[in-house]
Design an enzyme around this catalytic site. Sequence first.
Site, PDB file in Angstrom:
ATOM      1  N   HIS A 100      -7.404  -5.429  -0.786  1.00  0.00           N
ATOM      2  CA  HIS A 100      -6.213  -4.583  -0.668  1.00  0.00           C
ATOM      3  C   HIS A 100      -5.065  -5.290   0.048  1.00  0.00           C
ATOM      4  O   HIS A 100      -3.997  -4.727   0.215  1.00  0.00           O
ATOM      5  CB  HIS A 100      -6.612  -3.302   0.078  1.00  0.00           C
ATOM      6  CG  HIS A 100      -5.560  -2.241   0.076  1.00  0.00           C
ATOM      7  ND1 HIS A 100      -4.961  -1.786  -1.086  1.00  0.00           N
ATOM      8  CD2 HIS A 100      -4.993  -1.534   1.089  1.00  0.00           C
ATOM      9  CE1 HIS A 100      -4.068  -0.849  -0.775  1.00  0.00           C
ATOM     10  NE2 HIS A 100      -4.072  -0.681   0.534  1.00  0.00           N
ATOM     11  N   SER A 135       0.840  -1.198   0.000  1.00  0.00           N
ATOM     12  CA  SER A 135       0.000   0.000   0.000  1.00  0.00           C
ATOM     13  C   SER A 135       0.878   1.253   0.000  1.00  0.00           C
ATOM     14  O   SER A 135       1.776   1.361  -0.838  1.00  0.00           O
ATOM     15  CB  SER A 135      -0.959  -0.075   1.191  1.00  0.00           C
ATOM     16  OG  SER A 135      -1.913   0.945   1.136  1.00  0.00           O
ATOM     17  N   ASP A 151      -9.660  -3.736  -5.854  1.00  0.00           N
ATOM     18  CA  ASP A 151      -9.036  -3.143  -4.662  1.00  0.00           C
ATOM     19  C   ASP A 151      -9.695  -1.801  -4.389  1.00  0.00           C
ATOM     20  O   ASP A 151      -9.582  -0.868  -5.181  1.00  0.00           O
ATOM     21  CB  ASP A 151      -7.525  -3.004  -4.915  1.00  0.00           C
ATOM     22  CG  ASP A 151      -6.775  -2.491  -3.689  1.00  0.00           C
ATOM     23  OD1 ASP A 151      -7.397  -1.887  -2.799  1.00  0.00           O
ATOM     24  OD2 ASP A 151      -5.553  -2.707  -3.628  1.00  0.00           O
TER      25      ASP A 151
END
Lengths: 278, 278
Positions: A245, A95, A217
Amino acid sequence: MHSILIRNNVKIIGEGSQVIMFAHGFGCDQNSWKFIVNAFLEDYKVVLFDYVGSGESDLSQYDKRKYATLEGYACDVIDIIEALGLKDVIFIGHSVSSMIGMIAALQQPEAFKKLIFIGPSPRYLNDGDYIGGFNAEDIETIFEHIASDYLGWSKAIAAVIMDKPSQPELADFLQECFESTEPSVALAFAMATFKTDCRDNLRKLKIPSLTLQSARDMMAPLTTGEYIHKNTPDNFLVVMKATGHFPHISEPEETIREIKDFIGNKRLSSNPDHQYAS
Amino acid sequence: MHSILIRNNVKIIGEGSQVIMFAHGFGCDQNSWKFIVNAFLEDYKVVLFDYVGSGESDLSQYDKRKYATLEGYACDVIDIIEALGLKDVIFIGHSVSSMIGMIAALQQPEAFKKLIFIGPSPRYLNDGDYIGGFNAEDIETIFEHIASDYLGWSKAIAAVIMDKPSQPELADFLQECFESTEPSVALAFAMATFKTDCRDNLRKLKIPSLTLQSARDMMAPLTTGEYIHKNTPDNFLVVMKATGHFPHISEPEETIREIKDFIGNKRLSSNPDHQYAS
């Protein structure tokens, strides 16, 4: 001990000599790698850490101003690399840590060998033709929810972004990670994340990188992975079968396989679902 | 990564800030700490390593001349301390590593806070009034056995020095450790161990130390523990209930308790079997 290693709760495990550094994302800590890390211990030296403010890091070292931008978090990465004398690091960022790793790699290119981005986004906000997936009001609403009811927000969002209803314990695991973060630190980290714009950095990267884009996502739509792929020299894009995610939590085997293929230079996958070329 | 950390297969685990460095003995590696190490992970930063020539260390870095003396092994300890910037280390050495740690602590006293010796001997050879437990012929016989049939010798000796017949798997575990060491390295390490005389060093030690002496130890008789206790400033002696040369393997709970008592400054044990005073 070098104070950095204590500050960032640095762990070194594994038997190999090639270093892999795992960098967790927002609201998590090094524990979020536990579903995939064992697969690398036989052949790699694995470095795990918690950003200051996260996990078991030294909260007394938290500096509001420093950690108001991703550059502050990139300092943690560089500090650890220098404290351990790391070179030729394979950096795996989840991320927001994807772009934190990129910032660090632009500052100290000689320290890195390859970057792997899991669910990355160079900019979360939409901007003209660019689709980041969020508009300004979305983001303000997120900040308000975090500020007023961080626990309620994290509970609501964990299942949505994990996107693995068949294993509700994974969303619970994520929620527990979120809950262990100080709300004020979480808010500041969210602000640093959602306000960043790393698009100009992409073009400057000089080392090979891999974008692991999950099929669906909520935090980083396909457009962000494609943008990174098109604008970063020597970047490979894999669109995974995994949804959500957190593919390293929800689909550890696929994630391990893709990481190992990239590390081992098997760039062309036999999986026809993959877009896999530089 | 700093080449030392690869060379010595250094691992850093655990959540605390106080560092404990565990140093394995002859024929073993860091895996020999596995029965007690988990008890320290919640409160300490634990540093594990393999001496060059042992375990998963980088054998290409093995230097016959360097590792012909305990000073060579002490270099490994100092190198790791410097690579990690360690300070105020609590050093736990098993068997010959007790004196290796002492040599390192005399070289870099500022790096150490406390030393813990498990089954130590400042000199294995008898010498006048001094009883080390071995005479010159005993030692030559050991060297001959190691040189001619290391596997046979290690099989024969493992059960005897483990001294825990109720759990034969522990002797098997030890034998597997022995077997994983290169015979020529084992012979050189045995020679460095049995030929050393560290008695003069004891008086120079300036930091507190603990001698954990097992009730019956084929490698280090009670006389060696008592000699260390009498000749080392600020040394505490505990005669354990455990028998054998590997109390950290055969009696992990007692070993953990004694280490924690010493680290936590609970120097006077309530156990009347203990001789426990400086």
